[in-house]
Design a protein around this motif. Sequence first.
Motif, PDB file in Angstrom:
ATOM      1  N   ALA A  28      44.529 103.854  46.586  1.00  0.00           N
ATOM      2  CA  ALA A  28      45.607 103.020  47.122  1.00  0.00           C
ATOM      3  C   ALA A  28      46.503 103.801  48.083  1.00  0.00           C
ATOM      4  CB  ALA A  28      46.426 102.422  45.979  1.00  0.00           C
ATOM      5  N   GLU A  29      46.557 105.099  47.942  1.00  0.00           N
ATOM      6  CA  GLU A  29      47.334 105.923  48.872  1.00  0.00           C
ATOM      7  C   GLU A  29      46.756 105.882  50.282  1.00  0.00           C
ATOM      8  OE1 GLU A  29      47.558 109.827  47.155  1.00  0.00           O
ATOM      9  OE2 GLU A  29      48.615 109.091  45.376  1.00  0.00           O
ATOM     10  N   HIS A  30      45.510 105.427  50.421  1.00  0.00           N
ATOM     11  CA  HIS A  30      44.866 105.298  51.728  1.00  0.00           C
ATOM     12  C   HIS A  30      45.256 103.999  52.428  1.00  0.00           C
ATOM     13  CE1 HIS A  30      42.518 108.571  50.103  1.00  0.00           C
ATOM     14  NE2 HIS A  30      41.826 108.678  51.213  1.00  0.00           N
ATOM     15  N   LEU A  31      46.066 103.170  51.765  1.00  0.00           N
ATOM     16  CA  LEU A  31      46.498 101.887  52.315  1.00  0.00           C
ATOM     17  C   LEU A  31      47.949 101.959  52.761  1.00  0.00           C
ATOM     18  CD1 LEU A  31      45.169  99.584  49.422  1.00  0.00           C
ATOM     19  CD2 LEU A  31      43.909 100.386  51.431  1.00  0.00           C
ATOM     20  N   THR A  32      48.300 101.180  53.780  1.00  0.00           N
ATOM     21  CA  THR A  32      49.706 101.083  54.171  1.00  0.00           C
ATOM     22  C   THR A  32      50.471 100.340  53.083  1.00  0.00           C
ATOM     23  OG1 THR A  32      49.350  99.008  55.367  1.00  0.00           O
ATOM     24  CG2 THR A  32      49.161 101.061  56.650  1.00  0.00           C
ATOM     25  N   ASP A  33      51.765 100.507  53.055  1.00  0.00           N
ATOM     26  CA  ASP A  33      52.600  99.814  52.063  1.00  0.00           C
ATOM     27  C   ASP A  33      52.476  98.299  52.188  1.00  0.00           C
ATOM     28  OD1 ASP A  33      53.513 102.213  51.007  1.00  0.00           O
ATOM     29  OD2 ASP A  33      55.319 102.235  52.257  1.00  0.00           O
ATOM     30  N   ASP A  34      52.338  97.822  53.428  1.00  0.00           N
ATOM     31  CA  ASP A  34      52.243  96.381  53.669  1.00  0.00           C
ATOM     32  C   ASP A  34      50.808  95.943  53.965  1.00  0.00           C
ATOM     33  OD1 ASP A  34      52.079  97.653  56.122  1.00  0.00           O
ATOM     34  OD2 ASP A  34      53.436  96.278  57.149  1.00  0.00           O
ATOM     35  N   PHE A  35      49.856  96.613  53.321  1.00  0.00           N
ATOM     36  CA  PHE A  35      48.427  96.321  53.470  1.00  0.00           C
ATOM     37  C   PHE A  35      48.162  94.819  53.329  1.00  0.00           C
ATOM     38  CE2 PHE A  35      44.448  95.567  51.138  1.00  0.00           C
ATOM     39  CZ  PHE A  35      43.536  96.028  52.075  1.00  0.00           C
ATOM     40  N   VAL A  36      47.303  94.278  54.200  1.00  0.00           N
ATOM     41  CA  VAL A  36      46.962  92.852  54.208  1.00  0.00           C
ATOM     42  C   VAL A  36      45.484  92.698  53.858  1.00  0.00           C
ATOM     43  CG1 VAL A  36      46.830  90.754  55.616  1.00  0.00           C
ATOM     44  CG2 VAL A  36      48.678  92.408  56.000  1.00  0.00           C
ATOM     45  N   ALA A  37      45.201  91.884  52.827  1.00  0.00           N
ATOM     46  CA  ALA A  37      43.820  91.606  52.416  1.00  0.00           C
ATOM     47  C   ALA A  37      43.498  90.147  52.717  1.00  0.00           C
ATOM     48  CB  ALA A  37      43.638  91.887  50.931  1.00  0.00           C
ATOM     49  N   ASN A  38      42.485  89.937  53.558  1.00  0.00           N
ATOM     50  CA  ASN A  38      41.999  88.604  53.892  1.00  0.00           C
ATOM     51  C   ASN A  38      40.680  88.396  53.162  1.00  0.00           C
ATOM     52  OD1 ASN A  38      43.854  87.826  56.295  1.00  0.00           O
ATOM     53  ND2 ASN A  38      43.223  89.920  56.712  1.00  0.00           N
ATOM     54  N   GLN A  39      40.653  87.421  52.249  1.00  0.00           N
ATOM     55  CA  GLN A  39      39.467  87.200  51.423  1.00  0.00           C
ATOM     56  C   GLN A  39      39.064  85.737  51.466  1.00  0.00           C
ATOM     57  OE1 GLN A  39      41.401  88.576  47.900  1.00  0.00           O
ATOM     58  NE2 GLN A  39      40.541  90.625  48.088  1.00  0.00           N
ATOM     59  N   PRO A  40      37.743  85.480  51.501  1.00  0.00           N
ATOM     60  CA  PRO A  40      37.284  84.096  51.501  1.00  0.00           C
ATOM     61  C   PRO A  40      37.736  83.374  50.233  1.00  0.00           C
ATOM     62  CG  PRO A  40      35.434  85.635  51.727  1.00  0.00           C
ATOM     63  CD  PRO A  40      36.661  86.440  51.496  1.00  0.00           C
ATOM     64  N   GLY A  41      38.070  82.113  50.388  1.00  0.00           N
ATOM     65  CA  GLY A  41      38.457  81.302  49.240  1.00  0.00           C
ATOM     66  C   GLY A  41      39.923  81.386  48.877  1.00  0.00           C
ATOM     67  N   ARG A  42      40.651  82.286  49.489  1.00  0.00           N
ATOM     68  CA  ARG A  42      42.090  82.391  49.223  1.00  0.00           C
ATOM     69  C   ARG A  42      42.836  81.644  50.325  1.00  0.00           C
ATOM     70  NH1 ARG A  42      43.874  86.158  45.239  1.00  0.00           N
ATOM     71  NH2 ARG A  42      42.132  87.411  44.537  1.00  0.00           N
ATOM     72  N   PRO A  43      43.850  80.875  49.944  1.00  0.00           N
ATOM     73  CA  PRO A  43      44.559  80.084  50.942  1.00  0.00           C
ATOM     74  C   PRO A  43      45.389  80.925  51.922  1.00  0.00           C
ATOM     75  CG  PRO A  43      45.603  79.865  48.792  1.00  0.00           C
ATOM     76  CD  PRO A  43      44.339  80.654  48.593  1.00  0.00           C
ATOM     77  N   ALA A  44      45.754  82.122  51.504  1.00  0.00           N
ATOM     78  CA  ALA A  44      46.560  83.003  52.355  1.00  0.00           C
ATOM     79  C   ALA A  44      46.209  84.448  52.032  1.00  0.00           C
ATOM     80  CB  ALA A  44      48.042  82.752  52.105  1.00  0.00           C
ATOM     81  N   PRO A  45      46.452  85.346  52.974  1.00  0.00           N
ATOM     82  CA  PRO A  45      46.212  86.771  52.688  1.00  0.00           C
ATOM     83  C   PRO A  45      47.134  87.268  51.581  1.00  0.00           C
ATOM     84  CG  PRO A  45      46.628  86.405  55.038  1.00  0.00           C
ATOM     85  CD  PRO A  45      46.935  85.126  54.328  1.00  0.00           C
ATOM     86  N   THR A  46      46.709  88.328  50.906  1.00  0.00           N
ATOM     87  CA  THR A  46      47.586  89.005  49.954  1.00  0.00           C
ATOM     88  C   THR A  46      48.175  90.225  50.658  1.00  0.00           C
ATOM     89  OG1 THR A  46      45.733  90.231  49.006  1.00  0.00           O
ATOM     90  CG2 THR A  46      46.386  88.212  47.885  1.00  0.00           C
TER      91      THR A  46
END
Length: 137
Positions: A28-46
Amino acid sequence: MTTTTAANVQLLRDLYELVTGGEIDRAAEHLTDDFVANQPGRPAPTIGRAPWKEGTQSMLAAFPDLQATIEEIFGHDNRVVVRLRFEGTHQGPLMSIPPTQRKVTFSSLELYRVEDGKVAEEWVAPDMLGLMHQLTG
């Protein structure tokens, strides 16, 4: 500060190695603090590291022996594309499916955006239909 394409590709290689080694906090340290995950089937990114960690921990709880094999990886500017094959044994619940002890293999095609040496955004397309068929078929 910007990073090179080669450094971005290595960043993703390191991330997958940490994840399959069970080192979720270090990954997780390799991710930005405001990391955005776009996944199929989800109504909005996390947004954020915490949802990513929860999802990754859930997958590793379901498949404790999960291995990710990078079949192809390449980058251009701040983008990295990875074609993966995942293999593991279903030893914990996954969604509403109790452990089956079945060995599974599934693929995923993933695109990442890197910002200042960290992963800032992902678009993932795992073969969930193929995985579900192996678990329930």
